[in-house]
Design a protein around this motif. Structure first.
Motif, PDB file in Angstrom:
ATOM      1  N   GLY A 126       0.839  -1.181   0.000  1.00  0.00           N
ATOM      2  CA  GLY A 126       0.000   0.000   0.000  1.00  0.00           C
ATOM      3  C   GLY A 126       0.877   1.235   0.000  1.00  0.00           C
ATOM      4  O   GLY A 126       2.099   1.144  -0.150  1.00  0.00           O
ATOM      5  N   ALA A 127       0.275   2.391   0.177  1.00  0.00           N
ATOM      6  CA  ALA A 127       1.037   3.635   0.197  1.00  0.00           C
ATOM      7  C   ALA A 127       0.305   4.676   1.027  1.00  0.00           C
ATOM      8  O   ALA A 127      -0.928   4.707   1.076  1.00  0.00           O
ATOM      9  CB  ALA A 127       1.258   4.161  -1.217  1.00  0.00           C
ATOM     10  N   VAL A 128       1.098   5.523   1.691  1.00  0.00           N
ATOM     11  CA  VAL A 128       0.575   6.694   2.396  1.00  0.00           C
ATOM     12  C   VAL A 128       1.056   7.914   1.629  1.00  0.00           C
ATOM     13  O   VAL A 128       2.251   8.063   1.371  1.00  0.00           O
ATOM     14  CB  VAL A 128       1.063   6.750   3.851  1.00  0.00           C
ATOM     15  N   THR A 129       0.128   8.780   1.249  1.00  0.00           N
ATOM     16  CA  THR A 129       0.453   9.949   0.433  1.00  0.00           C
ATOM     17  C   THR A 129       0.022  11.215   1.152  1.00  0.00           C
ATOM     18  O   THR A 129      -1.134  11.326   1.576  1.00  0.00           O
ATOM     19  CB  THR A 129      -0.248   9.868  -0.934  1.00  0.00           C
ATOM     20  N   PHE A 130       0.949  12.151   1.306  1.00  0.00           N
ATOM     21  CA  PHE A 130       0.658  13.448   1.914  1.00  0.00           C
ATOM     22  C   PHE A 130       0.589  14.492   0.802  1.00  0.00           C
ATOM     23  O   PHE A 130       1.555  14.684   0.061  1.00  0.00           O
ATOM     24  CB  PHE A 130       1.739  13.823   2.929  1.00  0.00           C
ATOM     25  N   TYR A 131      -0.568  15.154   0.695  1.00  0.00           N
ATOM     26  CA  TYR A 131      -0.806  16.124  -0.367  1.00  0.00           C
ATOM     27  C   TYR A 131      -0.601  17.545   0.135  1.00  0.00           C
ATOM     28  O   TYR A 131      -0.873  17.853   1.304  1.00  0.00           O
ATOM     29  CB  TYR A 131      -2.236  15.985  -0.893  1.00  0.00           C
ATOM     30  N   GLN A 132      -0.165  18.405  -0.764  1.00  0.00           N
ATOM     31  CA  GLN A 132      -0.090  19.824  -0.454  1.00  0.00           C
ATOM     32  C   GLN A 132      -1.504  20.372  -0.234  1.00  0.00           C
ATOM     33  O   GLN A 132      -2.492  19.777  -0.694  1.00  0.00           O
ATOM     34  CB  GLN A 132       0.593  20.580  -1.601  1.00  0.00           C
ATOM     35  N   PRO A 133      -1.638  21.486   0.481  1.00  0.00           N
ATOM     36  CA  PRO A 133      -2.971  22.026   0.772  1.00  0.00           C
ATOM     37  C   PRO A 133      -3.780  22.314  -0.493  1.00  0.00           C
ATOM     38  O   PRO A 133      -3.255  22.774  -1.503  1.00  0.00           O
ATOM     39  CB  PRO A 133      -2.658  23.326   1.526  1.00  0.00           C
ATOM     40  N   GLY A 134      -5.063  21.994  -0.406  1.00  0.00           N
ATOM     41  CA  GLY A 134      -6.012  22.415  -1.420  1.00  0.00           C
ATOM     42  C   GLY A 134      -6.136  21.544  -2.644  1.00  0.00           C
ATOM     43  O   GLY A 134      -6.935  21.862  -3.527  1.00  0.00           O
ATOM     44  N   ILE A 135      -5.390  20.427  -2.734  1.00  0.00           N
ATOM     45  CA  ILE A 135      -5.428  19.679  -3.992  1.00  0.00           C
ATOM     46  C   ILE A 135      -6.053  18.300  -3.877  1.00  0.00           C
ATOM     47  O   ILE A 135      -6.223  17.629  -4.888  1.00  0.00           O
ATOM     48  CB  ILE A 135      -4.024  19.552  -4.617  1.00  0.00           C
ATOM     49  N   ALA A 179      -9.278   1.806   3.561  1.00  0.00           N
ATOM     50  CA  ALA A 179      -8.591   3.004   3.072  1.00  0.00           C
ATOM     51  C   ALA A 179      -8.981   4.180   3.961  1.00  0.00           C
ATOM     52  O   ALA A 179     -10.114   4.260   4.443  1.00  0.00           O
ATOM     53  CB  ALA A 179      -8.976   3.282   1.626  1.00  0.00           C
ATOM     54  N   LEU A 180      -8.030   5.088   4.174  1.00  0.00           N
ATOM     55  CA  LEU A 180      -8.257   6.238   5.046  1.00  0.00           C
ATOM     56  C   LEU A 180      -7.831   7.532   4.363  1.00  0.00           C
ATOM     57  O   LEU A 180      -6.921   7.540   3.534  1.00  0.00           O
ATOM     58  CB  LEU A 180      -7.437   6.118   6.338  1.00  0.00           C
ATOM     59  N   ALA A 181      -8.468   8.626   4.753  1.00  0.00           N
ATOM     60  CA  ALA A 181      -7.988   9.972   4.430  1.00  0.00           C
ATOM     61  C   ALA A 181      -8.194  10.818   5.669  1.00  0.00           C
ATOM     62  O   ALA A 181      -9.213  10.694   6.353  1.00  0.00           O
ATOM     63  CB  ALA A 181      -8.741  10.564   3.244  1.00  0.00           C
ATOM     64  N   TRP A 182      -7.213  11.661   5.999  1.00  0.00           N
ATOM     65  CA  TRP A 182      -7.346  12.501   7.188  1.00  0.00           C
ATOM     66  C   TRP A 182      -6.714  13.863   6.927  1.00  0.00           C
ATOM     67  O   TRP A 182      -5.790  14.015   6.144  1.00  0.00           O
ATOM     68  CB  TRP A 182      -6.727  11.836   8.416  1.00  0.00           C
ATOM     69  N   ARG A 183      -7.260  14.863   7.622  1.00  0.00           N
ATOM     70  CA  ARG A 183      -6.798  16.237   7.464  1.00  0.00           C
ATOM     71  C   ARG A 183      -5.617  16.458   8.417  1.00  0.00           C
ATOM     72  O   ARG A 183      -5.794  16.610   9.621  1.00  0.00           O
ATOM     73  CB  ARG A 183      -7.931  17.210   7.793  1.00  0.00           C
ATOM     74  N   TYR A 184      -4.386  16.479   7.875  1.00  0.00           N
ATOM     75  CA  TYR A 184      -3.216  16.595   8.745  1.00  0.00           C
ATOM     76  C   TYR A 184      -2.838  18.042   9.032  1.00  0.00           C
ATOM     77  O   TYR A 184      -2.041  18.323   9.934  1.00  0.00           O
ATOM     78  CB  TYR A 184      -2.022  15.840   8.146  1.00  0.00           C
ATOM     79  N   ALA A 185      -3.383  18.976   8.260  1.00  0.00           N
ATOM     80  CA  ALA A 185      -3.160  20.409   8.458  1.00  0.00           C
ATOM     81  C   ALA A 185      -4.338  21.121   7.807  1.00  0.00           C
ATOM     82  O   ALA A 185      -5.096  20.511   7.041  1.00  0.00           O
ATOM     83  CB  ALA A 185      -1.832  20.853   7.833  1.00  0.00           C
ATOM     84  N   PRO A 186      -4.550  22.415   8.101  1.00  0.00           N
ATOM     85  CA  PRO A 186      -5.684  23.120   7.490  1.00  0.00           C
ATOM     86  C   PRO A 186      -5.699  22.971   5.971  1.00  0.00           C
ATOM     87  O   PRO A 186      -4.729  23.299   5.294  1.00  0.00           O
ATOM     88  CB  PRO A 186      -5.450  24.576   7.918  1.00  0.00           C
ATOM     89  N   ASP A 187      -6.798  22.442   5.447  1.00  0.00           N
ATOM     90  CA  ASP A 187      -7.006  22.264   4.009  1.00  0.00           C
ATOM     91  C   ASP A 187      -5.989  21.326   3.368  1.00  0.00           C
ATOM     92  O   ASP A 187      -5.793  21.349   2.152  1.00  0.00           O
ATOM     93  CB  ASP A 187      -6.991  23.621   3.287  1.00  0.00           C
ATOM     94  N   ALA A 188      -5.308  20.503   4.174  1.00  0.00           N
ATOM     95  CA  ALA A 188      -4.313  19.570   3.634  1.00  0.00           C
ATOM     96  C   ALA A 188      -4.637  18.161   4.114  1.00  0.00           C
ATOM     97  O   ALA A 188      -4.833  17.935   5.311  1.00  0.00           O
ATOM     98  CB  ALA A 188      -2.905  19.969   4.070  1.00  0.00           C
ATOM     99  N   TRP A 189      -4.667  17.227   3.176  1.00  0.00           N
ATOM    100  CA  TRP A 189      -5.078  15.862   3.480  1.00  0.00           C
ATOM    101  C   TRP A 189      -3.969  14.862   3.161  1.00  0.00           C
ATOM    102  O   TRP A 189      -3.127  15.094   2.295  1.00  0.00           O
ATOM    103  CB  TRP A 189      -6.319  15.490   2.666  1.00  0.00           C
ATOM    104  N   ALA A 190      -4.019  13.749   3.881  1.00  0.00           N
ATOM    105  CA  ALA A 190      -3.187  12.586   3.579  1.00  0.00           C
ATOM    106  C   ALA A 190      -4.116  11.406   3.341  1.00  0.00           C
ATOM    107  O   ALA A 190      -5.270  11.404   3.787  1.00  0.00           O
ATOM    108  CB  ALA A 190      -2.231  12.289   4.727  1.00  0.00           C
ATOM    109  N   ALA A 191      -3.624  10.406   2.629  1.00  0.00           N
ATOM    110  CA  ALA A 191      -4.435   9.223   2.343  1.00  0.00           C
ATOM    111  C   ALA A 191      -3.593   7.966   2.492  1.00  0.00           C
ATOM    112  O   ALA A 191      -2.416   7.952   2.125  1.00  0.00           O
ATOM    113  CB  ALA A 191      -5.015   9.301   0.930  1.00  0.00           C
ATOM    114  N   TYR A 192      -4.197   6.934   3.051  1.00  0.00           N
ATOM    115  CA  TYR A 192      -3.589   5.604   3.085  1.00  0.00           C
ATOM    116  C   TYR A 192      -4.496   4.665   2.310  1.00  0.00           C
ATOM    117  O   TYR A 192      -5.680   4.524   2.631  1.00  0.00           O
ATOM    118  CB  TYR A 192      -3.427   5.104   4.522  1.00  0.00           C
ATOM    119  N   VAL A 193      -3.951   4.051   1.259  1.00  0.00           N
ATOM    120  CA  VAL A 193      -4.711   3.089   0.464  1.00  0.00           C
ATOM    121  C   VAL A 193      -3.901   1.805   0.378  1.00  0.00           C
ATOM    122  O   VAL A 193      -2.799   1.798  -0.172  1.00  0.00           O
ATOM    123  CB  VAL A 193      -5.011   3.628  -0.949  1.00  0.00           C
ATOM    124  N   PRO A 194      -4.397   0.704   0.962  1.00  0.00           N
ATOM    125  CA  PRO A 194      -3.662  -0.561   0.908  1.00  0.00           C
ATOM    126  C   PRO A 194      -3.804  -1.225  -0.450  1.00  0.00           C
ATOM    127  O   PRO A 194      -4.688  -0.889  -1.239  1.00  0.00           O
ATOM    128  CB  PRO A 194      -4.333  -1.393   2.002  1.00  0.00           C
TER     129      PRO A 194
END
Length: 351
Positions: A126-135, A179-194
């Motif tokens: 799987g993978a954990v991905t941290f996205y920049q804010p707003g995308i 699968a998970l997604a969580w808000r790690y900072a204002p308007d910024a999300w991370a996702a874990y998809v196995p």
């Protein structure tokens, strides 16, 4: 889980890779593409401010760091993530940093794949991905995953942060993962998809993986060469650093004609990009005529080159870039390799 490599590659490009690329090259890339495609792409809600992101991103810790919480900042190709372990799962290190996200693979003890030389490497679970804010739109979690069905979203809490989860059922064996997604900072999300697999896992297991990731000291993503020529207006938009502990691909970068478009920032940067790929592998090139012949070998008909360097080689692939073959040759000829086995000698991206 069976990887339908031909299906993945056919969906990526209208023509197959050149014959000089070996079977394990293709399998490794296809696996990485599947891993990256599990990160759901952002919708039209991407904010214009992200378009100003430069060559890469850095995620920096806040002064107080609860689990899975930190402040993103735009910077060069660097990361604050390291390696983590939760039970039988190993997370990281970061392999890919782009203008829009950073990705940490998740490995399961005992799951491996084998290259053409019979060497075994850990297979991503799987993978954990941290996205920049707003995308990233959490409503799209799992939207690009095939071979599974997703249940409705439900609320979760990851490290004290709000999030959503979705049960993913593998077809046809019926195993269920989360699968998970969580808000790690204002308007910024991370996702874990196995990865879809023939075993099930629980919500608690998924949350433990997400909460295990904590920021630390910032360090740069580096490459095993100095790049002395880049076409005018082109820049590096993605960089991966790895070791032979995890893969036969130790480095991969992509050049693109300018910054990535806003609509592309949350999408996987891989061989589908109309750019130039620079891939460094441990192994032998498929083309038997150049095996053991150190130096630069170019293929004008496909705007691509291979640099053979002992037990390693560098592929420079520009067939879909729109650049003349001679320009791709200049890029390849301008790569000055350092010791592939000594990461202390590797250089910052663009160095």
């Amino acid at each position: 889980m069976v990887y339908h490599v031909r299906d993945v590659l056919d969906s990526a490009r209208p023509t197959p890779p050149p014959a000089r690329i070996s079977t394990d090259d293709i399998i490794a890339r296809a696996r990485r593409m599947r891993r990256q495609r599990r990160a759901a792409a952002a919708g039209a809600a991407a904010v214009v401010a992200i378009a100003a992101v430069g060559a890469g991103v850095s995620l920096r810790p806040t002064e107080t760091v609860p689990a899975a919480s930190f402040t993103p900042e735009k910077d060069a190709f660097s990361t604050v993530f390291g390696e983590y372990r939760v039970g039988a799962d190993r997370i990281g290190p970061v392999t890919q940093v782009t203008s829009g996200y950073q990705e940490l693979p998740v490995y399961r003890d005992g799951d491996t794949w084998e290259d053409d030389q019979g060497r075994k490497y850990p297979l991503t679970d799987g993978a954990v991905t941290f996205y920049q804010p707003g995308i990233f739109d959490p409503g799209t979690l799992g939207s690009e995953e095939s071979g599974v069905t997703f249940g409705p979203a439900f609320a979760v809490t990851v490290g004290g942060k709000e999030g959503v989860g979705r049960m993913m059922t593998t077809v046809p064996d019926g195993s269920v993962r989360v699968a998970l997604a969580w808000r790690y900072a204002p308007d910024a999300w991370a996702a874990y998809v196995p990865r879809p697999a023939d075993r099930s896992s629980s919500v608690d297991e998924a949350i433990r993986i997400a909460e295990a990731i904590k920021p630390g000291r910032s360090h740069q993503i580096r490459v095993p060469y100095r790049m002395t020529f880049v076409p005018a207006g082109w820049q590096t938009v993605s960089a991966e650093e790895n070791t032979t502990k995890y893969s036969n691909i130790v480095s991969e970068t992509f050049l693109y004609a300018g910054p990535l478009p806003t609509s592309q920032l949350a999408k996987p940067v891989d061989i589908r990009l109309n750019g130039v790929e620079i891939l460094v592998m441990r192994g032998k090139p498929k083309n038997g005529e150049i095996r053991g012949k150190d130096g630069l070998h170019c293929y004008p008909a496909t705007a691509s080159c291979t640099i053979v360097a002992g037990d390693y080689f560098i592929d420079v692939e520009g067939r879909f870039s729109g650049l003349p073959a001679e320009t791709v040759r200049q890029i390849a000829d301008g790569l000055k390799p350092v010791d592939f086995t000594d990461h202390d000698e590797w250089l910052p991206v663009g160095g």
